[in-house]
Design an enzyme around this catalytic site. Structure first.
Site, PDB file in Angstrom:
ATOM      1  N   HIS A  19      45.042  44.083  36.798  1.00  0.00           N
ATOM      2  CA  HIS A  19      45.771  44.594  37.969  1.00  0.00           C
ATOM      3  C   HIS A  19      45.854  46.123  37.960  1.00  0.00           C
ATOM      4  CE1 HIS A  19      47.426  42.680  41.376  1.00  0.00           C
ATOM      5  NE2 HIS A  19      48.689  42.577  41.030  1.00  0.00           N
ATOM      6  N   ASN A  66      53.674  45.356  44.106  1.00  0.00           N
ATOM      7  CA  ASN A  66      54.055  44.769  45.393  1.00  0.00           C
ATOM      8  C   ASN A  66      54.812  45.715  46.307  1.00  0.00           C
ATOM      9  OD1 ASN A  66      52.855  42.562  44.263  1.00  0.00           O
ATOM     10  ND2 ASN A  66      54.704  41.324  44.177  1.00  0.00           N
ATOM     11  N   ASP A  91      42.206  46.540  42.327  1.00  0.00           N
ATOM     12  CA  ASP A  91      41.498  45.428  41.709  1.00  0.00           C
ATOM     13  C   ASP A  91      41.160  44.353  42.738  1.00  0.00           C
ATOM     14  OD1 ASP A  91      43.892  43.082  41.126  1.00  0.00           O
ATOM     15  OD2 ASP A  91      44.546  45.127  41.517  1.00  0.00           O
ATOM     16  N   ASN A 112      48.756  41.778  47.258  1.00  0.00           N
ATOM     17  CA  ASN A 112      50.122  42.154  47.638  1.00  0.00           C
ATOM     18  C   ASN A 112      50.350  43.661  47.711  1.00  0.00           C
ATOM     19  OD1 ASN A 112      50.989  39.518  48.035  1.00  0.00           O
ATOM     20  ND2 ASN A 112      51.554  39.266  45.892  1.00  0.00           N
TER      21      ASN A 112
END
Length: 186
Positions: A19, A66, A91, A112
């Site tokens: 991530h 997020n 990513d 997100n």
């Protein structure tokens, strides 16, 4: 001036995870161009410099993935930037490790961090560089996959894709997104 935002999660716990591919690209780009990304401002770590004659702000939001849009919006507002000035690096589980993909605009594709940036910027018409981190194994939860580290076998390919992403960003800054897409989306 261009704002190049790499997405990731803050803290040592998340360093080197899938991530955090966006953070990895910003780290390498900053090193290549002697830009220190160490100023804590606008809910991000930022650094200013010049790449290929273009003034840039490199940013790594510290809001957790997020809520990345909160930081991006704050930076854009402070520097009076529009989505035309924004480039986001993140990513992508739909691309193999070692692959990158450049787009001039598009949906969040289930990511997100991108959903939140689109929400806060009010647009999906900004350049993005997607860095492949590989599909999740069937037996694994998506969150566990993106928060996992790369295998020893995948690490060289990840380093290669970070380098390619930096090369592509340099082309975007000097020649535009279409030129970078033609060169790197093969």
């Amino acid at each position: 001036m261009k704002l190049i935002v790499g997405l990731g999660n803050p803290g040592a716990k998340y360093a080197g995870t899938r991530h955090n591919a966006g953070f990895s690209v910003i780290d390498e780009l900053a090193e290549r161009h002697n830009i220190k990304v160490d100023t804590s401002k606008h809910k991000a770590l930022i650094g200013k410099g010049v790449i290929n004659g273009e003034k840039v702000i490199l940013a790594m939001p510290q809001t957790f993935m997020n809520l990345s849009g909160e930081s991006v919006r704050a930076i854009m507002d402070f520097y009076k930037l529009t989505v035309d000035d924004l480039i986001v690096v993140y990513d992508d589980i739909d691309l193999d490790v070692g692959k990158i993909r450049i787009r001039e605009k598009g949906s969040a594709g289930g990511h997100n961090g991108m959903k939140n940036i689109i929400l806060h910027s009010g647009s999906q018409d900004f350049v993005r560089v997607r860095v492949g981190v590989g599909k999740k194994p069937e037996h694994m939860d998506l969150a566990d996959h993106v928060l996992s580290r790369f295998s020893r076998e995948d690490l060289p390919f990840m380093r290669e894709s970070c380098g390619k992403a930096c090369d592509a960003l340099e082309v975007i800054l000097s020649d535009g997104a279409v030129a970078a897409m033609n060169r790197y989306n093969g």
